[in-house]
Design an enzyme around this catalytic site. Structure first.
Site, PDB file in Angstrom:
ATOM      1  CD  GLN A 273      -3.017  -0.922   0.193  1.00  0.00           C
ATOM      2  OE1 GLN A 273      -3.025   0.193  -0.551  1.00  0.00           O
ATOM      3  NE2 GLN A 273      -4.198  -1.519   0.308  1.00  0.00           N
ATOM      4  CE1 TYR A 302      -7.423 -13.440  -5.037  1.00  0.00           C
ATOM      5  CE2 TYR A 302      -8.935 -13.730  -3.229  1.00  0.00           C
ATOM      6  CZ  TYR A 302      -8.427 -13.944  -4.629  1.00  0.00           C
ATOM      7  OH  TYR A 302      -9.430 -14.556  -5.399  1.00  0.00           O
ATOM      8  CD  GLU A 323       0.062 -12.617  -3.661  1.00  0.00           C
ATOM      9  OE1 GLU A 323      -0.023 -12.436  -4.752  1.00  0.00           O
ATOM     10  OE2 GLU A 323      -0.962 -12.147  -2.918  1.00  0.00           O
ATOM     11  CG  ASP A 366      -6.322  -6.537   0.265  1.00  0.00           C
ATOM     12  OD1 ASP A 366      -7.049  -6.029  -0.592  1.00  0.00           O
ATOM     13  OD2 ASP A 366      -5.309  -6.214   0.729  1.00  0.00           O
ATOM     14  CB  CYS A 393      -8.580  -1.213  -3.988  1.00  0.00           C
ATOM     15  SG  CYS A 393      -8.468  -2.506  -5.446  1.00  0.00           S
TER      16      CYS A 393
END
Length: 437
Positions: A273, A302, A323, A366, A393
């Site tokens: 981020q 994720y 991931e 996420d 997002c």
């Protein structure tokens, strides 16, 4: 046309209506402006226009610290005051929940919490990316314009970490000097800076092939004194470019940041981020939603380099973290080892294909901007988890996925909290607490 900008949409443009009621997306206008505008496209349901003259400036319009607002793509809302930005982001989220998620206004009022934000409206970014353009044998580096083919030469970016404000000019000057005497074949340049650890990394993205490694490292060291210089080697067509290798040129070979209770190392290709302080708000909201206990098993899908994995592992008996992106998986394993944790299973692979199983007490997800695949929602619904934290997002894909969860009937949203990770832009993160229905 003379138009009054009524609100900000989910994008750089303001939204107005013609006298006949047709929607017009207006570039260069902010909510409250009265503008003269010329059409740039005219479709059957909406039009696009460009403000050519501001007749009556909005009371919510401010003078930004950057002269390239409206030209550079980094701060499309830079001429809008912060309070109005925050209100617009809440409204865009509410609109997506109603239009796409089919939540009623009453449900939205009950679910959506006040937007969370940090004090820094400028100088919050820990990363900037510079575009590269070569013309007549001369190398030019700069910020990406709203026009994707435009490169804007800047000496500094007010969005970038203020303690490293001189780094952009130093890096562009050094690489321009080098590029005028040899072909560096640069695709882009990333600069990451941390005010907490003082780490500064320069990442040079290039195709595979020859490269003056030692000379580039020496010139960049003289110019900016980075803690790390790396070359990210890529291969394949531009539309499907993949990372072949992250090559150390000088220093540590990765960037270090302190977030919450953890110190993480992030390689140049890995996502992190861009707003560290606001990312800590995401961690706080996730932990508050899940309330993980010492006997709990957690799933982190994720998971990237471990932003949520590490705090969950401090609180749970076991965490399975999934991931798919190779560089992030390597960072995740390194961060787990650096943290001294032995209760995490770091799984490399697609979240659906490598789903860790249905035995879980809490779960955080996420996903990328595209949101969750239908198979992922089914797998999450099939777990024994009591609570899910969904970090999003993109309001549109979030609203779509929440509608799917509601149709499934296993989980229901109990709180939806927007977080302003990206001041001066229309982007907004959201954390949703889903509890078992």
């Amino acid at each position: 046309m003379r138009l009054t900008i009524e609100r900000m949409g989910y994008g750089a443009d303001g939204i107005a209506h013609t006298d006949e009621g047709k929607t017009v997306f207006v570039a260069g206008g902010v909510v409250g402006d009265v503008v003269d505008a010329e059409l740039t496209s005219d479709g059957p349901s909406f039009s696009r226009a460009r403000a050519t003259n501001i007749i009556e400036p909005s009371g919510m319009r401010v003078t930004p610290p950057c002269p390239f607002v409206g030209v550079c793509g980094g701060c499309p809302w830079g001429a809008l005051d912060r309070e109005t930005q925050l209100h617009a982001k809440e409204e865009n989220l509410r609109s997506a929940l109603q239009r796409i998620g089919h939540f009623t206004p009453e449900e939205i009022n009950d679910l959506v919490q006040p937007i969370r934000y940090t004090k820094d409206a400028w100088g919050y970014r820990n990363k900037v990316e510079l575009g590269v353009h070569s013309e007549n044998g001369r190398l030019r580096l700069g910020m990406h314009g709203i026009d994707p083919d435009q490169i804007i030469k800047v000496d500094r970016c007010p969005l970038f970490e203020s303690t490293a404000s001189k780094a952009i000019k130093a890096v562009t000057g050094a690489l321009s000097y080098l590029g005028n005497s040899r072909d560096l074949n640069l695709e882009r340049v990333g600069i990451r800076a941390s005010r907490r650890t003082k780490a500064l990394e320069v990442a040079l993205w290039t195709p595979t092939g020859g490269f003056p490694r030692a000379h580039v490292a020496r010139v960049l060291d003289d110019a900016v004194k980075p803690t790390s210089v790396v070359r990210v080697l890529t291969k394949g067509d531009r539309a499907a470019r993949r990372v072949e290798k992250n090559e150390l040129l000088a220093g540590q070979g990765s960037w270090t940041e302190r977030i919450g209770e953890e110190t993480m190392r992030i390689s140049a290709p890995s996502f992190f981020q861009v707003n560290t302080a606001a990312a800590e708000l995401l961690i706080e909201l996730v932990v508050d939603a899940l309330k993980p206990g010492p006997d709990d098993v957690a799933l982190d899908l994720y998971c990237g380099a471990g932003t949520f994995t590490l705090p969950l592992a401090r609180r749970c008996s076991w965490v399975a973290a999934v991931e798919s992106y190779g560089p992030a998986v390597r960072d995740l394993r390194r961060n787990i080892e650096r943290a001294g944790l032995d209760n995490v299973d770091a799984i490399g692979g697609d979240a659906v294909r490598e789903f860790p199983g249905d035995d879980a007490d809490v779960l955080v997800v996420d996903p990328p901007r595209a949101g969750l695949a239908a198979e992922a929602i089914e797998l999450i619904a099939g777990t024994s988890a009591r609570d899910v934290a969904y970090v999003s997002c993109d309001p549109a894909t979030l609203a779509r996925d929440l509608a799917h969860f509601r149709e499934d009937g296993t989980f229901k949203a109990t709180a939806i909290t927007p977080v302003d990770l990206f001041p001066q832009t229309y982007h907004c993160e959201t954390v949703v607490h889903l509890s078992r229905a």
